[in-house]
Design an enzyme around this catalytic site. Structure first.
Site, PDB file in Angstrom:
ATOM      1  N   VAL A  77       0.854  -1.189   0.000  1.00 20.82           N
ATOM      2  CA  VAL A  77       0.000   0.000   0.000  1.00 20.82           C
ATOM      3  C   VAL A  77       0.890   1.239   0.000  1.00 20.82           C
ATOM      4  O   VAL A  77       1.832   1.327   0.795  1.00 20.82           O
ATOM      5  CB  VAL A  77      -0.889   0.023   1.264  1.00 20.82           C
ATOM      6  CG1 VAL A  77      -1.863   1.190   1.215  1.00 20.82           C
ATOM      7  CG2 VAL A  77      -1.631  -1.300   1.425  1.00 20.82           C
ATOM      8  N   CYS A  78       0.599   2.194  -0.882  1.00 26.72           N
ATOM      9  CA  CYS A  78       1.376   3.435  -0.888  1.00 26.72           C
ATOM     10  C   CYS A  78       1.123   4.196   0.415  1.00 26.72           C
ATOM     11  O   CYS A  78      -0.025   4.551   0.723  1.00 26.72           O
ATOM     12  CB  CYS A  78       1.002   4.311  -2.075  1.00 26.72           C
ATOM     13  SG  CYS A  78       1.782   5.941  -1.994  1.00 26.72           S
ATOM     14  N   ILE A  79       2.161   4.461   1.136  1.00 25.53           N
ATOM     15  CA  ILE A  79       2.010   5.062   2.464  1.00 25.53           C
ATOM     16  C   ILE A  79       1.499   6.506   2.369  1.00 25.53           C
ATOM     17  O   ILE A  79       0.642   6.917   3.172  1.00 25.53           O
ATOM     18  CB  ILE A  79       3.339   4.967   3.257  1.00 25.53           C
ATOM     19  CG1 ILE A  79       3.150   5.460   4.686  1.00 25.53           C
ATOM     20  CG2 ILE A  79       4.470   5.714   2.584  1.00 25.53           C
ATOM     21  CD1 ILE A  79       4.283   5.084   5.608  1.00 25.53           C
TER      22      ILE A  79
END
Lengths: 130, 119
Positions: A77-79
């Site tokens: 997941v893109c932070i």
């Protein structure tokens, strides 16, 4: 062939995650490998373990977890996209001073660099946009 | 295989954070030392209009990021001429260092890139 998926649609307001899951199952049945699924934009909402759809509807979070459990598919997941939308794991919650969190393994918070890395090591990256 | 990363950007400015999250991919690609080429398509060509100020309440302008791309060695911003024409625009309406491509050149760009990311 080694595949990776990029999912950018939110659960229940976009067809993208449903289509991505069906595609994932189909390619695994076809004997291919699925290395990772990367969640970006509204797709990051797929990572929330708090999602609670009515019992007669598919729980997308659980379906992703099943895919991880059965086939070792990584869930990244893109932070930055996640934090912006109020999604974080326990570590980030502690860092930002919140008592609660909504993301936990097997979903991993990571950066866009990871997406480029995944694309580099896989034969195909398939995008499911909203 | 060609190591070029082609990033296709199809979001208009002020459509939430879509455009900025697409530009982030460009910047990360460049920061990783890859040759990165942006292709603005469809509504994305509107991102190349000059004079964009901060937009609807709370929305930052993306233009300063686009104008900064040169510092990351992203020198040329490509767009299909047809997508510009469909919106009543030509090269004179757009910021500097844009290059309009005909349909064949777009095809070549997509074909020759080692990797393509579409946002």
């Amino acid at each position: 062939m080694k595949y990776a998926l990029l999912v950018m649609g939110a659960p229940y307001s976009s067809q993208a995650p449903h289509s991505a899951l069906r595609f994932a199952r189909a390619l695994l049945e076809g004997g291919h490998t699925l290395d990772s699924v990367f969640f970006y934009r509204e797709g990051v909402h797929n990572a929330s373990f708090l999602m609670t759809p009515p019992q007669d509807e598919a729980n997308l979070h659980r379906l992703w977890c099943e895919l991880n459990r059965e086939h070792g598919v990584k869930l990244d997941v893109c932070i930055a996209a996640a934090l912006r939308r109020g999604l974080m794991n326990a570590e980030e919650a502690a860092r930002h001073g919140y008592d609660e969190h909504s993301v936990a393994p097997p979903f991993a918070l990571t950066g866009l660099g990871q997406l480029l890395d995944i694309q580099q090591r896989c034969d195909r990256l398939i995008t499911f946009a909203a | 295989m060609d190591n070029t990363l082609l990033v296709v950007i199809r979001s208009a400015p002020y459509q939430g954070v879509r455009l900025r999250e697409s530009l982030d991919a460009l910047l990360v690609g460049a920061a990783f030392g890859k040759p990165v080429v942006p292709l603005f398509m469809g509504q994305g060509v509107l991102a190349l209009l000059p004079g964009q100020a901060p937009g609807a309440p709370g929305q930052k302008a993306a233009l300063p990021i686009i104008e900064m791309l040169e510092m990351y060695d992203i020198d040329t911003l490509y767009l299909p001429a047809a997508d510009a024409a469909a919106r009543g625009l030509d090269g004179r309406d757009l910021i500097a260092n844009t290059r309009l491509l005909d349909a064949d050149a777009v095809k070549t760009l997509l074909h020759e890139a080692g990797q393509v990311l579409t946002f």
